[in-house]
Design an enzyme around this catalytic site. Structure first.
Site, PDB file in Angstrom:
ATOM      1  N   ARG A 160    -112.212  93.024  22.641  1.00 15.20           N
ATOM      2  CA  ARG A 160    -113.477  93.606  22.188  1.00 15.20           C
ATOM      3  C   ARG A 160    -114.376  92.487  21.669  1.00 15.20           C
ATOM      4  NH1 ARG A 160    -113.192  91.913  17.785  1.00 15.20           N
ATOM      5  NH2 ARG A 160    -115.276  92.631  17.295  1.00 15.20           N
ATOM      6  N   GLY A 161    -115.639  92.883  21.369  1.00 18.49           N
ATOM      7  CA  GLY A 161    -116.627  91.876  21.010  1.00 18.49           C
ATOM      8  C   GLY A 161    -117.390  91.525  22.273  1.00 18.49           C
ATOM      9  N   ALA A 162    -118.722  91.470  22.159  1.00 23.78           N
ATOM     10  CA  ALA A 162    -119.569  91.371  23.352  1.00 23.78           C
ATOM     11  C   ALA A 162    -119.198  90.200  24.283  1.00 23.78           C
ATOM     12  CB  ALA A 162    -121.032  91.317  22.920  1.00 23.78           C
ATOM     13  N   GLN A 213    -112.734  96.906  12.157  1.00 15.90           N
ATOM     14  CA  GLN A 213    -112.707  95.530  12.683  1.00 15.90           C
ATOM     15  C   GLN A 213    -112.814  94.504  11.553  1.00 15.90           C
ATOM     16  OE1 GLN A 213    -114.494  98.037  13.974  1.00 15.90           O
ATOM     17  NE2 GLN A 213    -114.743  97.869  16.183  1.00 15.90           N
ATOM     18  N   ASP A 226    -124.617  93.033  20.066  1.00 21.58           N
ATOM     19  CA  ASP A 226    -124.131  93.500  21.372  1.00 21.58           C
ATOM     20  C   ASP A 226    -125.230  93.522  22.417  1.00 21.58           C
ATOM     21  OD1 ASP A 226    -122.116  94.719  19.318  1.00 21.58           O
ATOM     22  OD2 ASP A 226    -121.143  94.644  21.283  1.00 21.58           O
ATOM     23  N   ASN A 276    -125.794  96.506  17.294  1.00 16.09           N
ATOM     24  CA  ASN A 276    -124.518  95.921  16.858  1.00 16.09           C
ATOM     25  C   ASN A 276    -123.666  97.047  16.280  1.00 16.09           C
ATOM     26  OD1 ASN A 276    -122.843  93.539  16.498  1.00 16.09           O
ATOM     27  ND2 ASN A 276    -123.131  93.827  14.299  1.00 16.09           N
ATOM     28  N   LYS A 277    -122.482  96.725  15.852  1.00 15.79           N
ATOM     29  CA  LYS A 277    -121.526  97.709  15.357  1.00 15.79           C
ATOM     30  C   LYS A 277    -122.156  98.707  14.390  1.00 15.79           C
ATOM     31  CE  LYS A 277    -118.290  98.282  16.373  1.00 15.79           C
ATOM     32  NZ  LYS A 277    -118.059  99.371  17.378  1.00 15.79           N
TER      33      LYS A 277
HETATM   34  O1  MRU Z   1    -116.798  97.800  19.242  1.00 15.78           O
HETATM   35  P1  MRU Z   1    -116.626  96.321  19.098  1.00 15.78           P
HETATM   36  O2  MRU Z   1    -115.533  95.942  18.166  1.00 15.78           O
HETATM   37  O3  MRU Z   1    -116.533  95.641  20.440  1.00 15.78           O
HETATM   38  O4  MRU Z   1    -117.990  95.839  18.434  1.00 15.78           O
HETATM   39  C1  MRU Z   1    -118.189  94.469  18.259  1.00 15.78           C
HETATM   40  C2  MRU Z   1    -119.447  94.120  17.560  1.00 15.78           C
HETATM   41  O5  MRU Z   1    -120.247  94.959  17.232  1.00 15.78           O
HETATM   42  C3  MRU Z   1    -119.719  92.648  17.379  1.00 15.78           C
HETATM   43  O6  MRU Z   1    -120.453  92.421  16.219  1.00 15.78           O
HETATM   44  C4  MRU Z   1    -120.506  92.114  18.581  1.00 15.78           C
HETATM   45  O7  MRU Z   1    -119.875  92.489  19.773  1.00 15.78           O
HETATM   46  C5  MRU Z   1    -120.653  90.655  18.531  1.00 15.78           C
HETATM   47  S1  MRU Z   1    -119.132  89.811  18.793  1.00 15.78           S
HETATM   48  C6  MRU Z   1    -119.439  88.150  18.771  1.00 15.78           C
END
Ligand code: MRU
Length: 353
Positions: free
Chosen positions: A52-54, A202, A243, A253-254
Site C-alpha cells: 500500500r501507499g501510492a 497505518q 495519493d 490523501n488518507k
Molecule cells: O490506503 P493506503 O494505506 O494506501 O493510503 C496511503 C496514504 O494515504 C499515503 O499517505 C499516500 O499513499 C502516500 S504514501 C507515500
C-alpha cells in the site's frame, strides 16, 4: 539515509520470476514476505493493502504487468499485447484514488507500444527495464523529497504525520517520512507524533514500527488527539503524503488528512504535503474530480477488535481518502522542488518544466 536496512516493501526477484512484498497487513507483529507472480494475486495484494501507499502500488503494478507477460508463450507482439492489456486492466482496477497506479501502468503500456513489432524476447526485456526504472526513479525521487522537505524544518521540532508515507509506502525512504530519516542522520532530534489513522491504523501499525526501528522519537496518538497536541504547542509542522494532487493543488490523501489540515490552519501550523511528481495529476482539474475509494464496512466495525464493536446492521461510511483544499496547504514538496500557492501555476511549472 538510515531507513529500512535491507528490507524493501516491493522487490522483484527476476531469477524466480516473483514479486516479493512485505505483507503490511501483518505488521507490526510479524514480518512476512510474500512471493507472487500471478497478476490476480498481485491485484489482491494491492486491494487488501498487503502492499500500500501510492508509489509502492504503482511499482507493484509495473512489476505485476511485467510478470504477467514474462512467462507468456505468445509468439509475436500482437499476442503479447493482448495478454499485457488484460493484466493491465486487472491491476488498474485494484484501487482508484492513487494516480500512481494508473500512471505506472500507462507508462508500461507506452513502452510496450514503443516496442510494437519487435521480437517477443526484446519486448519482455524492454518491459523489465521500464518496471525497474519506475522503481529506481521513485527511490531517487524520495531522496530528493527528503532533502527538499528537510529544508523547511528546524532542529528539535515536533512533527505530526498522518497515515504512513514512509519506506513501506514507496521504493525506499518514503515521502513525508524521508525528511525525518534524513534529519535523524543529521542530528535534528525531531519529536514525531503519529496519528493512529483510523480505521486501518497505518499510523499505529506502520509509521510507529518504521520510526521505532530507525530510533526516531515517536509518540503515537489517536486521531482525535491531534487538536490537543497542537494546542499544547508540541507541533511545529505537519507532514503528510498524497495519493493524487489535482492541478489546482487540492490533495487526496488518507481519510482524516483534511481534518488535520483544518486544525493546522486553526493553530497557525504549516501543513506540508510531500510526494513525487508522479502523484500530480494535471489532467484532474480539482479535488472534486478525484475518485475516492469506498472500502468495506467491516474495516470500521470489526477489523482490529477482538469482538465486533458496532451493532449488527449499523450503517457505516468508509471512504478511504479525503480531499484537502489547496487553500489549507502551505506547500507541496516534490523531488523537483517546492510548489507554493497559487498551485495552478507552481505545479504546472514543476511537472512540465
Ligand atoms: O490506503 P493506503 O494505506 O494506501 O493510503 C496511503 C496514504 O494515504 C499515503 O499517505 C499516500 O499513499 C502516500 S504514501 C507515500
Amino acid at each position: 539515509m538510515p531507513d529500512a536496512g535491507s528490507l524493501r516493501s516491493v522487490r522483484l526477484d527476476e531469477e524466480a520470476g516473483e514479486l516479493e512484498l512485505i505483507d503490511q497487513t501483518l505488521l507490526p507483529n510479524r514480518t512476512v514476505l510474500l512471493r507472487l507472480s500471478d497478476p490476480r494475486d498481485i491485484r489482491e495484494a494491492i486491494y487488501s493493502l498487503r502492499v500500500r501507499g501510492a508509489p509502492a502500488i504503482g511499482i507493484a503494478a509495473a512489476y505485476g504487468v511485467y510478470l504477467a507477460i514474462r512467462r507468456s508463450a505468445a509468439r509475436d507482439w500482437d499476442a503479447l499485447a493482448v495478454e499485457f492489456r488484460a493484466a493491465k486492466g486487472l491491476l488498474a482496477s485494484a484501487r482508484p484514488t492513487a494516480v500512481n497506479l494508473s500512471w505506472a501502468l500507462d507508462r508500461m503500456e507506452r513502452r510496450l507500444d514503443a516496442a510494437r513489432g519487435r521480437p517477443v524476447g526484446e519486448v519482455k526485456n524492454a518491459l523489465l527495464e521500464e518496471a525497474e526504472a519506475v522503481r529506481a526513479e521513485d527511490e531517487e525521487a524520495c531522496r530528493a523529497i527528503g532533502e527538499n522537505g528537510l529544508s523547511l524544518l528546524g532542529p528539535g521540532w515536533g512533527i505530526l504525520t498522518h497515515c504512513n508515507a514512509g519506506w513501506l509506502a514507496t521504493s525506499r525512504y518514503g515521502t513525508a517520512l524521508a525528511p525525518l530519516y534524513l534529519g535523524a542522520e543529521r542530528g535534528y532530534g525531531f519529536r514525531v507524533f503519529a496519528d493512529e489513522t483510523r480505521p486501518l491504523l497505518q499510523g499505529a501499525r506502520l509509521t510507529a514500527w518504521e520510526l521505532d526501528r530507525a530510533g526516531i522519537d515517536l509518540t503515537l496518538i489517536c486521531d482525535n488527539m491531534a487538536s490537543t497536541v497542537m494546542k499544547r504547542g508540541l507541533v511545529k509542522a505537519v507532514l503528510t503524503g498524497c495519493d493524487r494532487v489535482a492541478a489546482n493543488g487540492d490533495v487526496a490523501n488518507k481519510i482524516g488528512t483534511s481534518g488535520v489540515a483544518v486544525l493546522a490552519r486553526h493553530y497557525g501550523i504549516p501543513f506540508y504535503v510531500l510526494g513525487p511528481v508522479s502523484t500530480v495529476d494535471l489532467a484532474c482539474p480539482t479535488g472534486a474530480e478525484i475518485p475516492v475509494e469506498e472500502r468495506p464496512a467491516e474495516e470500521v466495525t470489526d477489523r482490529w477488535y477482538v469482538r465486533r464493536m458496532a451493532p449488527e446492521g449499523v450503517k457505516v461510511l468508509n471512504p478511504a481518502f479525503d480531499v484537502t483544499d489547496a487553500g489549507l496547504i502551505t506547500a507541496i514538496v516534490t523531488e523537483r522542488g517546492i510548489a507554493r500557492p497559487p498551485y495552478g501555476d507552481s505545479l504546472a511549472r514543476i511537472v512540465q518544466p
